[in-house]
Structures are given as C-alpha cells and as structure tokens.
Design a protein around this motif. Structure first.
Motif, short mmCIF file in Angstrom:
data_model
loop_
_atom_site.label_atom_id
_atom_site.label_comp_id
_atom_site.label_asym_id
_atom_site.label_seq_id
_atom_site.Cartn_x
_atom_site.Cartn_y
_atom_site.Cartn_z
N GLU A 25 1.66 12.94 -14.36
CA GLU A 25 1.77 13.01 -12.91
C GLU A 25 2.30 14.39 -12.53
O GLU A 25 2.98 15.03 -13.35
CB GLU A 25 2.73 11.92 -12.41
CG GLU A 25 2.23 10.52 -12.66
CD GLU A 25 1.03 10.17 -11.79
OE1 GLU A 25 0.83 10.83 -10.77
OE2 GLU A 25 0.29 9.24 -12.18
N PRO A 26 2.05 14.82 -11.30
CA PRO A 26 2.51 16.15 -10.90
C PRO A 26 4.00 16.39 -11.18
O PRO A 26 4.38 17.45 -11.68
CB PRO A 26 2.23 16.18 -9.40
CG PRO A 26 1.13 15.22 -9.19
CD PRO A 26 1.25 14.18 -10.26
N ALA A 64 8.97 17.19 -5.67
CA ALA A 64 8.20 18.29 -6.24
C ALA A 64 8.75 19.63 -5.76
O ALA A 64 8.96 20.55 -6.56
CB ALA A 64 6.73 18.15 -5.88
N ILE A 74 10.02 22.72 -8.03
CA ILE A 74 9.35 24.02 -7.93
C ILE A 74 10.38 25.11 -7.63
O ILE A 74 10.38 26.18 -8.25
CB ILE A 74 8.25 23.99 -6.84
CG1 ILE A 74 7.13 23.03 -7.27
CG2 ILE A 74 7.68 25.38 -6.58
CD1 ILE A 74 6.16 22.64 -6.15
N LEU A 91 5.60 19.23 -13.61
CA LEU A 91 6.55 20.23 -13.10
C LEU A 91 7.85 20.16 -13.87
O LEU A 91 8.43 21.19 -14.25
CB LEU A 91 6.80 20.00 -11.61
CG LEU A 91 5.64 20.43 -10.68
CD1 LEU A 91 5.87 19.91 -9.28
CD2 LEU A 91 5.48 21.94 -10.69
N ARG A 145 -6.10 19.91 -10.60
CA ARG A 145 -6.39 18.99 -9.50
C ARG A 145 -5.29 18.99 -8.45
O ARG A 145 -5.54 18.90 -7.26
CB ARG A 145 -6.56 17.61 -10.09
CG ARG A 145 -6.79 16.58 -9.08
CD ARG A 145 -7.28 15.29 -9.69
NE ARG A 145 -7.36 14.39 -8.59
CZ ARG A 145 -6.83 13.18 -8.57
NH1 ARG A 145 -6.28 12.70 -9.64
NH2 ARG A 145 -6.91 12.44 -7.50
N ASN A 146 -4.05 19.07 -8.90
CA ASN A 146 -2.93 19.05 -7.95
C ASN A 146 -2.55 20.44 -7.48
O ASN A 146 -1.71 20.58 -6.61
CB ASN A 146 -1.72 18.37 -8.58
CG ASN A 146 -1.95 16.88 -8.77
OD1 ASN A 146 -1.99 16.13 -7.81
ND2 ASN A 146 -2.15 16.45 -10.00
N GLY A 147 -3.12 21.45 -8.09
CA GLY A 147 -2.79 22.82 -7.70
C GLY A 147 -1.44 23.27 -8.23
O GLY A 147 -0.79 24.14 -7.64
N MET A 189 0.83 -1.19 0.00
CA MET A 189 0.00 0.00 0.00
C MET A 189 0.88 1.25 0.00
O MET A 189 1.75 1.41 0.82
CB MET A 189 -0.87 0.00 1.24
CG MET A 189 -1.81 1.16 1.31
SD MET A 189 -2.72 1.15 2.85
CE MET A 189 -1.40 1.28 4.03
N LYS A 190 0.58 2.12 -0.94
CA LYS A 190 1.34 3.37 -1.01
C LYS A 190 0.38 4.52 -0.83
O LYS A 190 -0.66 4.55 -1.45
CB LYS A 190 1.97 3.50 -2.40
CG LYS A 190 3.35 2.92 -2.51
CD LYS A 190 3.95 3.38 -3.82
CE LYS A 190 5.17 2.58 -4.14
NZ LYS A 190 5.61 2.85 -5.51
N PHE A 191 0.73 5.45 0.02
CA PHE A 191 -0.12 6.62 0.17
C PHE A 191 0.14 7.58 -0.98
O PHE A 191 -0.74 8.26 -1.45
CB PHE A 191 0.14 7.33 1.51
CG PHE A 191 -0.46 6.57 2.67
CD1 PHE A 191 -0.76 5.23 2.57
CD2 PHE A 191 -0.74 7.22 3.85
CE1 PHE A 191 -1.32 4.54 3.63
CE2 PHE A 191 -1.31 6.54 4.92
CZ PHE A 191 -1.59 5.20 4.81
N ILE A 192 1.38 7.63 -1.44
CA ILE A 192 1.73 8.56 -2.49
C ILE A 192 2.90 7.95 -3.24
O ILE A 192 3.75 7.31 -2.63
CB ILE A 192 2.11 9.93 -1.87
CG1 ILE A 192 1.25 11.03 -2.47
CG2 ILE A 192 3.54 10.32 -2.18
CD1 ILE A 192 0.42 11.75 -1.54
N ARG A 213 4.57 11.72 -7.28
CA ARG A 213 3.91 12.79 -6.54
C ARG A 213 4.69 13.12 -5.28
O ARG A 213 4.16 13.75 -4.38
CB ARG A 213 2.52 12.37 -6.08
CG ARG A 213 1.83 11.56 -7.06
CD ARG A 213 0.44 11.22 -6.66
NE ARG A 213 -0.18 10.87 -7.90
CZ ARG A 213 -1.46 10.92 -8.13
NH1 ARG A 213 -2.27 11.28 -7.21
NH2 ARG A 213 -1.93 10.59 -9.29
N PRO A 228 6.31 14.73 -2.49
CA PRO A 228 6.34 16.16 -2.16
C PRO A 228 7.75 16.75 -2.12
O PRO A 228 7.94 17.91 -2.51
CB PRO A 228 5.71 16.22 -0.78
CG PRO A 228 4.95 14.95 -0.63
CD PRO A 228 5.66 13.93 -1.45
N GLU A 229 8.74 15.94 -1.67
CA GLU A 229 10.11 16.49 -1.58
C GLU A 229 10.67 16.76 -2.97
O GLU A 229 11.23 17.81 -3.24
CB GLU A 229 11.03 15.52 -0.81
CG GLU A 229 10.49 15.08 0.55
CD GLU A 229 10.01 16.24 1.40
OE1 GLU A 229 10.65 17.32 1.38
OE2 GLU A 229 8.96 16.08 2.07
#
Ligand code: SF4
Lengths: 362, 339
Positions: free
Chosen positions: A221-222, A13, A17, A226, A43-45, A1-4, A8, A10-11
């Motif tokens: 994908e985000p 990304a 950014i 990016l 959707r991802n902002g 199971m992967k939450f993200i 995606r 965040p680090e």
C-alpha cells in the motif's frame, strides 16, 4: 463503504513524506525488488512526491518478466499438443513467446484455461482423466508453496494426468547478483513483503551485512511503501545496514514454516536463467526427481525451440536497476503494451508497462 | 410441480413443433405475456408516437449464469434497458432471443425467465417479440440471451459524448466494480468467498429523476465492460477535452476494494451493471446529485471529477498522495495477476 482506507490516508502519507524530506541530505538509489511494488509506486505517484535525492529503481521481481522466453515457447508448444488442458494464471496468457502467446494458441484451438489457484488445475485433472492437465507454475517464493501443495495433492490422489511446468525463481540470489555486479548502483532495498511472508527475512541479513546495504521488507500500500522508503533512508543517512521489518502485520522473521516445508518437499534449488539477466546461481526451483511424473518438462518432449529476443529490448538492464524505461529508445513508440517487444512491457507489473500506463506524458 | 413435461431442454424444444409450442405456452408466455406478444406473430407492430427513436441490441453470455445478486436473465433486461436509458430515452419495448444448450435444466431456464419477468416489470418495459433456438451440447455455454430494445427520446434531450464542456462535473451513481467482482469472485476456483453482490439494476428511473432536474445533461453512460476508465477515456477522445478524477472521491465498497487488491485489478476498470456516469454542467451538479441521492439506485452518488481543457483526449487521476497520473484505456480483459 470506504473511499480510501488507512493505508492510503492522505494525511498520514503527507506526514511520512515530510519526514523523508527532512531525513535526506544526499542522493541515494533505492531498489524495490518486487514488480507489485513497482506498480504501486508508479500507480500512486510515490516517485513524484519523494525528494529529488532519492532515486527509485525497479528490480527483477516480476515473475512474468523474468520467465525465460524458451519456457514460454515450451508452454505454448505443450498447450498445442493433442489432449492437453493447459492451465495458467491470467497474466501469463499475454506474454509473447518467440512467435505467439497463449491467447493466440487458445484462439487457434488449444485448450488453455485461466485458473485462480493451482488446486483448481488439480480439480480439472481429477474431472478430466482422459486428458493431461498442465499448470504453468510461475512465480517467486510467494506462489511456490501453493504450487507444491498442488503437486502433493495430485500425488495423494495418484493423478497421473497432472503436471506443472515450473518456472520458479528465488529473490535473495537475485539481490546478491545485483549487488555483486561491478555496475551496481543500488544502495538500499525494499524487500518484497509477500515473499518475506513465506520465507521470513533471516536470509537477507548476511546480504545486508556483506554489501553494507539496508533492506526493509515492505508491503504494497502507498503508506507501506513510503514507510519502507523512510526506514531505508534513515539507515542510509545513519550509515547503518541491517534488515528492519516494515510489514509487521504480515511478515515474521522465520516466515511461514509450513509453507516452506511444502515447498522444499517438492522442489529443489537449481541454477537458473532469468529472462534479460542471464544465469544466476542457485536462484530457481525445479521439481525433485521423486516427483518427476508431475514435472511437465520431463513428461512432454518439446524440441526444436529456437528463441529469439528482440534486439532492441533493454529490459535486462531495466530489471537490474541500471536504466529506467524512458531511457529505452523504443519505449512508447516501437514498444507499447499492444505491441510489446519485451516482457517488462507485457506484464502489468513490468516496469515498462507501469511507466507506459501511468506516466507516459512525462 | 413440473413446470413443463421435460426436466431438461432437448433439441426438439427448438424444432418449431409441438415441444417448441409447449416451451412457449408453459414457460415464456406466462412470464412475459402482454397483448402484443400474445398475438405470436412473426413481428410486433408497435405504436410509438412522436420523437426520436433509441434502438439498441446486446448479447449476454455471462459465466456463471447465476451469480450473487442476479443472473443472466435480469442482466439481459437491465443491460438493454440501461443502454437505452443513457440516451435519455424512455425504454418501451424489448425483444428476447434465446440460444439454449441441449440439456439445460428446465428449472434453471424457469428461474432465469422469472428474473427477466421481474426485471422487465421493474424497468417498466414489455417484451414484445422473441425467438428460441436449441443447439447441441457443447455448441453454446448453457444459455445465451440476446435482447434488443427501443425507446423514445423526448424533444430537447441531446445527450452525447461530444457534448462535454470544460468545467462539467463527472458524476457516478454509486459504488464501482460490484458486478464485475461479484462475477469474478463467484467463479469456481477462487480461493476466497466474498459477499459481493452484482449491482444489476435498471437505470431509467434514475435517469428520469436526473432529467427532471435539468434537461441539460451533457453525457450519460452505463460503464459496463471496461468500467468507468473506458467510458471516461471514450468521452475524453470524443470531445477532445481532458478529464481529471479524484481517487479519494471514488466510491468503492470495502469488499470490492479488497478483492481487487488480491487479484491485482483496478476497480475503475471493472464492469458495472446498475451504475451510470454522467457529465453535467457545473451549475446543475449539486442539484442533480441531490436528486440522485434521494433515489435508491443513486444513494451513493458522488462527483468524482471534472472536465478540463488540459491534456485533451486523456483521463488523469489525482491519487491519495495528491499526484496526477494517467488513467489509461483498458487493453483487454482484466487478468488476475500471479502474486
Ligand atoms: S520499452 Fe520495450 S523494448 Fe524497451 S526495455 Fe521496455 S520492454 Fe524492452
């Protein structure tokens, strides 16, 4: 199971950014051509984390949005004929024609079925020899090979009760049309990763050169998006304009030759009208004459169609990156996903629907 | 061994005559038999004791009727058990009414009844009354099941969407979207096979475990059609408060995420059949979560968000990019996209 997952993270990304912020020194307008990317961005902002200098505008790459109203009316008219099984991907069912949509036609008794692949429609034809089975073949270069395969399969099996209502459009001519318009504001492109997976990106190179506009085939994908934006921005800042590939895990320069072969065995290129935009030369596919028995437009005489678009709808300007959904005066009041006035509010990949669903507070 | 003299359901099986009796005697009673049902009266007379009554009904018309991880039978039991359980009630009695399409293989019916028997036993409920009708081929799709259930809400339990309070933790009891994607990916015609199993399961024991920690649970719901997004939107509206959830904390199985990605569907909108969402007071959240985690139905429980006083009536999500956007009420059925 992967939450993200890794695309995606965040680090990762945050690093990209930060690099985009470092790279940008002046304003740029970048268009993502594909509705799937528009959806992912909103959707991802992603638009909210970019430096204010970068303006993302949304392109005509939502097949549902650019399918001419006339063709949707035709689809509904065919679906309502006796002894027809009309098959379609789910997201076409909610697109309003001049008077109704396919869901309403279904509730009124038309045999409309959602399928997940055109080969499933072929199977339905095989199992229902006493009925005519029509598949609504909508999409860009992404879905054209699969739809071509369905025709080839039906041809092999001599299924004379199968046909497709083809509404295929091609991306590069649309890019050309946008860039050659005197109103054009677009300075860089994220090309659609899935389309390039089929077609490769060679055909984008002359466009990038002619209009001096960098282009980057990009995933969905985000992190993909990016990265694509960073690559375009770097080229814009450096004054270079080539095609660079972000979506290396899927896209190759030559694309997928087998898919292209199937596509051009069944289809030929024609001039085509895009809903909201108008005619674009050599931008569509139609079924070749030697497969005419599989062409629903030739097979079923549909006449007396009078289309009427809502006069209030500005989706044509939205699809060309000239305005944003919020700038349409009826956005969110007279026009909502429950009561859409234009196709860009209907399809979940349409820019108006994406802004309405995810950002209407702003 | 023939379970019954006919291989397929026939119209006469719904006639009320000898063939109906055979269906009841050979198929239904051996599975569901209990002192109340065995009386075969036109009604069940029940002794339910003091407290408030929870009462619910639901019809099951799923296609396909057999899917990875379950079938229409266990769904029909669990669905109704869960609708009762999320009121904090102990589910006690169920009715089961069947509409059978003429021609349904008797073995399929048998298989479905066995699933129902097992599901009822797992949930600790008894089926006390029922009905069977057989309709002409084409008048229904293989089998429709309606179940109605009643349960007792103990004194002092007051669970309702309107009881949400600012600061409440929003908890889900496990991975989201398994049931809906199991159904979707097992429909014929989809070009990929998946190993996604439905999560159909009774939630009453999990709810018991939660209520054992604290009676002070504000809201509970099993997020079936419309998924967690629909439940949270209803809560936000009913309580006139806002809800913020965090994308990174939402448990989704990898295969489910991949299938959703391919079909262009958001797991937050996909149906679950063995999961619950809870709004619990901040100070109880950690203890409730740890009790949930020690229960098999809750081992992947997670706090996914908070109730807030901002953007009242609306649900938002913090994306992986740490940006907040709206989670809208689903419009209608989730439709797979073109490309
Ligand atoms: S908001 Fe509605 S009317 Fe305005 S451009 Fe979009 S679809 Fe057309």
């Amino acid at each position: 199971m992967k939450f993200i997952d890794e695309y995606r993270d965040p680090e990762v990304a945050a690093t990209i950014i930060a690099e985009i912020h470092k790279t940008v020194t002046r304003p740029w307008v970048i268009m993502e051509i594909c509705g799937g990317q528009t959806h992912a961005i909103v959707r991802n902002g992603i638009d909210q984390v970019l430096p204010k200098e970068i303006e993302l505008v949304h392109g005509p790459g939502c097949p549902v949005c650019v399918t001419p109203l006339e063709l949707i009316d035709k689809a509904i008219a065919i679906a309502r004929m006796p002894d027809i099984i009309f098959t379609s991907f789910g997201d076409m069912l909610r697109v309003p024609g001049s008077e109704k949509d396919l869901f309403i036609a279904k509730s009124e008794g038309a045999d409309v079925r959602i399928v997940y692949s055109p080969l499933e429609a072929v199977k339905i034809a095989r199992e229902n020899p006493e009925k005519q089975v029509v598949f609504f073949a909508v999409g860009f270069e992404t879905t054209a090979p699969g739809n071509a395969m369905a025709v080839l399969q039906a041809d092999r099996e001599h299924l004379d009760n199968f046909s497709i209502l083809a509404s295929h459009v091609l991306v590069p001519p649309a890019i050309n049309a946008i860039l050659s318009s005197p109103e054009n504001r677009v300075q860089g492109f994220l090309a659609a990763g899935h389309v390039c997976a089929v077609m490769g990106w060679e055909e984008y190179e002359p466009l990038a050169q002619k209009y001096k506009v960098p282009m980057v085939p990009t995933g969905f994908e985000p992190i993909d998006i990016l990265e694509g934006i960073l690559m375009v921005t770097k080229m814009l800042e450096a004054g270079t304009y080539e095609v660079q590939n972000q979506y290396k895990r899927i896209v190759h320069r030559q694309g997928n030759p087998a898919a292209q072969k199937a596509m051009f065995t069944v289809f030929e290129i024609i001039d085509r009208t895009w809903r909201g935009i108008g005619e674009i030369p050599a931008s569509g596919l139609q079924v070749k004459d030697n497969f005419a028995t599989f062409d629903a437009e030739k097979k079923f005489e549909v006449s007396g169609i009078n289309t009427k678009e809502s006069e209030k709808c500005l989706s044509g300007r939205i699809l060309q990156g000239l305005i944003k959904p919020g700038q349409c005066p009826v956005f969110g009041n007279d026009c909502t996903p429950e009561h859409p006035l234009g196709a860009t509010m209907v399809s979940s990949e349409g820019a108006c629907a994406a802004y309405y669903s995810y950002q209407r507070t702003r | 061994m023939p379970i019954i003299n006919h291989q397929r359901v026939q119209l006469s099986h719904g006639s009320g005559g000898r063939m109906s009796a055979e269906l009841i005697d050979k198929l239904f009673l051996p599975r569901f038999g209990n002192p109340i049902l065995n009386r075969l009266e036109d009604q069940a007379t029940l002794d339910i004791g003091p407290g408030r009554l929870a009462f619910t009904t639901d019809s099951f018309v799923v296609d396909p009727i057999f899917f990875p991880g379950g079938d229409i039978g266990d769904l029909a039991i669990n669905g109704t058990v869960n609708d009762i359980a999320v009121s904090g009630a102990k589910p006690l009695f169920l009715s089961a009414a069947f509409i059978l399409e003429e021609g349904l293989p008797m073995l399929d019916l048998h298989r479905i009844l066995v699933s129902m028997e097992i599901a009822a036993k797992n949930a600790g409920v008894v089926i006390v009354t029922g009905d069977t009708k057989v309709v002409n081929i084409g008048s229904c799709d293989k089998i429709f099941i309606n179940t109605t259930g009643i349960g007792m809400i103990p004194e002092g339990t007051m669970i309702s969407a309107a009881s949400l309070k600012p600061g409440d933790a929003i908890i889900v009891s496990g991975t989201l979207g398994d049931h809906g994607m199991a159904i979707m990916t097992s429909r014929k015609g989809l070009s990929f096979q998946s190993r996604i199993l439905s999560d159909t399961a009774p939630l009453n024991h999990l709810v018991d475990a939660m209520l054992a920690v604290s009676k002070n649970i504000h809201a509970l719901r099993d997020p079936t059609r419309g998924g967690v997004a629909a439940t949270l939107n209803e809560w936000a509206k009913a309580s006139n408060l806002g809800i913020v959830i965090d994308e990174e904390k939402i448990p989704v199985r990898e295969e489910v995420r991949a299938a959703c990605e391919i079909l262009g569907i958001d797991p937050l909108y996909v149906a679950n059949e063995g999961k619950l969402v809870a709004a619990v007071p901040e100070e109880w959240a950690e203890r409730i979560i740890s009790s949930m985690k020690s229960h098999p139905q809750g081992k992947n429980s997670a706090i996914i968000g908070r109730v807030v006083e901002d953007h009242r009536g609306m649900v938002t999500i913090r994306t992986a990019l740490r940006v907040e956007r709206i989670v809208d009420m689903p419009l209608g059925e989730q439709l797979p996209r073109i490309c």
